[in-house]
Scaffold this motif. Structure first.
Motif, PDB file in Angstrom:
ATOM      1  N   GLU A 284       4.413 -51.882  13.699  1.00  0.00           N
ATOM      2  CA  GLU A 284       2.999 -51.628  13.978  1.00  0.00           C
ATOM      3  C   GLU A 284       2.222 -52.110  12.765  1.00  0.00           C
ATOM      4  O   GLU A 284       2.693 -51.957  11.619  1.00  0.00           O
ATOM      5  CB  GLU A 284       2.737 -50.142  14.240  1.00  0.00           C
ATOM      6  N   SER A 328      -7.161 -50.565  15.417  1.00  0.00           N
ATOM      7  CA  SER A 328      -5.698 -50.558  15.350  1.00  0.00           C
ATOM      8  C   SER A 328      -5.151 -49.149  15.495  1.00  0.00           C
ATOM      9  O   SER A 328      -4.137 -48.930  16.168  1.00  0.00           O
ATOM     10  CB  SER A 328      -5.230 -51.169  14.026  1.00  0.00           C
ATOM     11  N   THR A 329      -5.827 -48.174  14.883  1.00  0.00           N
ATOM     12  CA  THR A 329      -5.402 -46.772  14.998  1.00  0.00           C
ATOM     13  C   THR A 329      -5.430 -46.312  16.441  1.00  0.00           C
ATOM     14  O   THR A 329      -4.575 -45.536  16.884  1.00  0.00           O
ATOM     15  CB  THR A 329      -6.291 -45.867  14.132  1.00  0.00           C
ATOM     16  N   LYS A 330      -6.407 -46.808  17.220  1.00  0.00           N
ATOM     17  CA  LYS A 330      -6.499 -46.433  18.631  1.00  0.00           C
ATOM     18  C   LYS A 330      -5.278 -46.916  19.415  1.00  0.00           C
ATOM     19  O   LYS A 330      -4.910 -46.328  20.429  1.00  0.00           O
ATOM     20  CB  LYS A 330      -7.765 -47.010  19.244  1.00  0.00           C
ATOM     21  N   HIS A 332      -1.931 -47.624  17.921  1.00  0.00           N
ATOM     22  CA  HIS A 332      -0.669 -47.006  17.498  1.00  0.00           C
ATOM     23  C   HIS A 332      -0.801 -45.578  16.978  1.00  0.00           C
ATOM     24  O   HIS A 332       0.201 -44.905  16.739  1.00  0.00           O
ATOM     25  CB  HIS A 332       0.050 -47.875  16.464  1.00  0.00           C
ATOM     26  N   GLY A 333      -2.024 -45.105  16.777  1.00  0.00           N
ATOM     27  CA  GLY A 333      -2.223 -43.719  16.371  1.00  0.00           C
ATOM     28  C   GLY A 333      -1.960 -43.422  14.918  1.00  0.00           C
ATOM     29  O   GLY A 333      -1.949 -42.257  14.507  1.00  0.00           O
ATOM     30  N   ILE A 334      -1.752 -44.452  14.087  1.00  0.00           N
ATOM     31  CA  ILE A 334      -1.443 -44.249  12.666  1.00  0.00           C
ATOM     32  C   ILE A 334      -2.734 -44.305  11.855  1.00  0.00           C
ATOM     33  O   ILE A 334      -3.497 -45.272  11.962  1.00  0.00           O
ATOM     34  CB  ILE A 334      -0.437 -45.304  12.167  1.00  0.00           C
ATOM     35  N   THR A 335      -2.966 -43.262  11.042  1.00  0.00           N
ATOM     36  CA  THR A 335      -4.187 -43.164  10.253  1.00  0.00           C
ATOM     37  C   THR A 335      -3.905 -43.369   8.775  1.00  0.00           C
ATOM     38  O   THR A 335      -2.746 -43.364   8.341  1.00  0.00           O
ATOM     39  CB  THR A 335      -4.843 -41.783  10.451  1.00  0.00           C
ATOM     40  N   GLU A 421       4.332 -41.033  25.281  1.00  0.00           N
ATOM     41  CA  GLU A 421       4.074 -40.647  23.888  1.00  0.00           C
ATOM     42  C   GLU A 421       4.766 -41.567  22.883  1.00  0.00           C
ATOM     43  O   GLU A 421       4.386 -41.619  21.716  1.00  0.00           O
ATOM     44  CB  GLU A 421       4.534 -39.199  23.649  1.00  0.00           C
ATOM     45  N   HIS A 424       3.852 -47.835  21.888  1.00  0.00           N
ATOM     46  CA  HIS A 424       3.058 -48.314  20.762  1.00  0.00           C
ATOM     47  C   HIS A 424       3.324 -47.513  19.487  1.00  0.00           C
ATOM     48  O   HIS A 424       2.467 -47.417  18.604  1.00  0.00           O
ATOM     49  CB  HIS A 424       1.563 -48.319  21.088  1.00  0.00           C
ATOM     50  N   THR A 425       4.526 -46.921  19.389  1.00  0.00           N
ATOM     51  CA  THR A 425       5.052 -46.491  18.100  1.00  0.00           C
ATOM     52  C   THR A 425       6.221 -47.421  17.811  1.00  0.00           C
ATOM     53  O   THR A 425       6.904 -47.869  18.737  1.00  0.00           O
ATOM     54  CB  THR A 425       5.539 -45.034  18.121  1.00  0.00           C
TER      55      THR A 425
END
Length: 470
Positions: A284, A328-330, A332-335, A421, A424-425
């Motif tokens: 990611e 990008s966070t939207k 893969h969810g990584i902040t 869930e 996209h991880t």
């Protein structure tokens, strides 16, 4: 009404229609030629008729080809692919009977046969599942017992490859490199020291105590080598008081007593796919430009003998050294907060390089992920000379270029469940890609592509798909 007719009658009527169309074209061309040339210039009229007939027949032929391709050739290819998926990937994918409606009873017959085989397979699998559950319970009990023993255990083959390690040994080996089944023991312990110690296991001497340096030279371990009495190879035992081992280590018992050591001596092109070790990975990133953007997560799993090795995986967040775009966070969810204390890209890529040693790298749209790896490999001074497979191209080999080859489409086609869930991880995508690969391997073999070289030769025919994607 046409679809209710028998297949043989439909084919007869189809060719009758083609013949009638061609006859009509010739007659019409002759009539038009006669009108054009008249009785005074019959030659020019015949030439005109001939030219018109040729173009008319070519048009009919093109139309026939198009109809045949859409209603016969493509449906047959899709039926064949679906049958192979059901037969070799154990996936209960549905057949599109409407798409094959012009093939008569072929599609329903295929559906009936494969459905019956699936039922038989399900019955067999139910029995196997019961036996597997029993064996897994025994394995789990054994792993718990080994964890209670304050000793790390590694079983090594005569060719010095790791055949088994327990949770505490995973901690021990992890102090040097990422633990890997079937890896050379010399990746972890100094080859000269360990060979000298193992050479003493001759004759009646079945145990040896030795101080052995790690392969990097910065640690020394007190090892007890024990010759196996009922099998070839030897065992390495390390007391936790002589090594930094967490006695509460809770990792599965990892083993494989069935890999073929002699295959490693063959050129990669000649080795069977089922005997290769694969590392399936995904990244990611902060964006879609490899020479500008950064990695924020690396996920990977190992596949040996067509099976995912439980416990051998990598799930590493990466500090990109810059802010992660909201867009990008939207995805893969990584902040930024999640990666604040994570290692930088060079450390993470270096660890992944160790994890993937001596393996074939596999990714979905591999050029994108490998562009990041190549960039950091150059900065770290090592080469990515691993053999490489791309599941986009494997999908094209099995199902044809005209199909959709996104990861979701490939997984749906193969009956691989994609947890929402996990999508996209990096680790989630790596796991579903690995599951898809494990289902593809027997299908490839059934098509006659049994070795790595044969598969690579087929994937090269579809290379333009990756150019379009990237």
């Amino acid at each position: 009404m046409f679809t209710s007719l028998s297949l043989r009658l439909r084919i007869f009527l189809f060719f009758l229609g083609v013949a009638a169309a061609c006859a009509g074209i010739v007659c019409s061309a002759l009539y038009l030629g006669y009108l054009r040339g008249g009785e005074e210039d019959a030659t020019s009229g015949l030439v005109f008729s001939g030219v018109l007939s040729v173009f008319g027949i070519l048009a009919v032929t093109t139309g026939v080809w198009f109809l045949f391709d859409e209603n016969v050739a493509k449906p047959i290819e899709r039926l064949a692919a679906a049958m192979r998926v059901r037969a070799h990937a154990d996936a209960q994918t549905s057949l599109d009977l409407h798409q094959a409606r012009y093939l008569g009873d072929l599609a329903p017959a295929v559906d009936a046969v494969t459905g019956k085989l699936s039922q038989i397979s399900a019955d067999v699998e139910e029995h196997l599942a019961e036996e597997t559950a029993r064996l897994m319970a025994e394995k789990a009990h054994l792993a718990i017992l080994l964890t209670e023993i304050p000793v790390a255990i590694v079983l090594v083959s005569p060719a010095h490859l790791i055949m088994l390690y327990d949770g505490q040994a995973a901690d021990l080996l992890g102090q040097v490199h990422v633990p890997r089944l079937s890896a050379s023991i010399f990746d972890y312990f100094n080859e000269e020291d360990l060979r000298a110690a193992s050479a003493k296991l001759t004759g009646k001497r079945s145990e040896v105590l030795a101080k052995v340096r790690c392969s990097r030279g910065n640690l020394t371990f007190e090892l007890r080598l024990k010759k196996l009495s009922q099998a070839s190879g030897y065992m390495i035992l390390v007391d936790q008081t002589h090594a930094r081992i967490d006695p509460r280590a809770d990792r599965p018992l990892i083993y494989d007593f069935d890999f073929r050591e002699h295959e490693s001596e063959q050129a990669i092109e000649n080795r069977p796919l089922q005997d290769l070790t694969f590392v399936v990975f995904d990244t990611e990133t902060t964006g879609l430009t490899p020479h500008k953007d950064e990695i924020v997560q690396i996920g990977a799993v190992r596949v040996i003998k067509g099976r995912i090795v439980a416990g051998e995986e990598m799930d590493q967040l990466v500090n990109p050294g810059r802010s992660i775009p909201i867009a990008s966070t939207k995805v893969h969810g990584i902040t930024d907060d999640m990666v604040a204390d994570a290692p930088d890209a060079e450390q993470a890529v270096g660890r992944f390089h160790d994890f993937s040693r001596d393996a074939v790298l596999v990714a979905h749209n591999a050029p994108f992920d490998m562009a990041f790896m190549q960039r950091y490999g150059k900065a770290l001074g090592f080469k990515w000379d691993h053999p490489l497979l791309d599941t986009v191209l494997l999908s094209a080999v099995l199902f044809g270029e005209n199909e959709t080859h996104t990861l979701d489409a490939v997984c749906e086609r193969l009956g691989v469940h994609v947890p929402e869930e996990a999508r996209h991880t990096a680790l989630g995508d790596a796991k579903v890609t690995a599951e898809a690969l494990c289902k593809m391997l027997p299908i490839l073999a059934s098509r006659g592509y049994g070795t790595f070289g044969e598969v690579i030769e087929q994937t090269r025919k579809h290379g333009r798909l990756l150019k379009d994607l990237n």
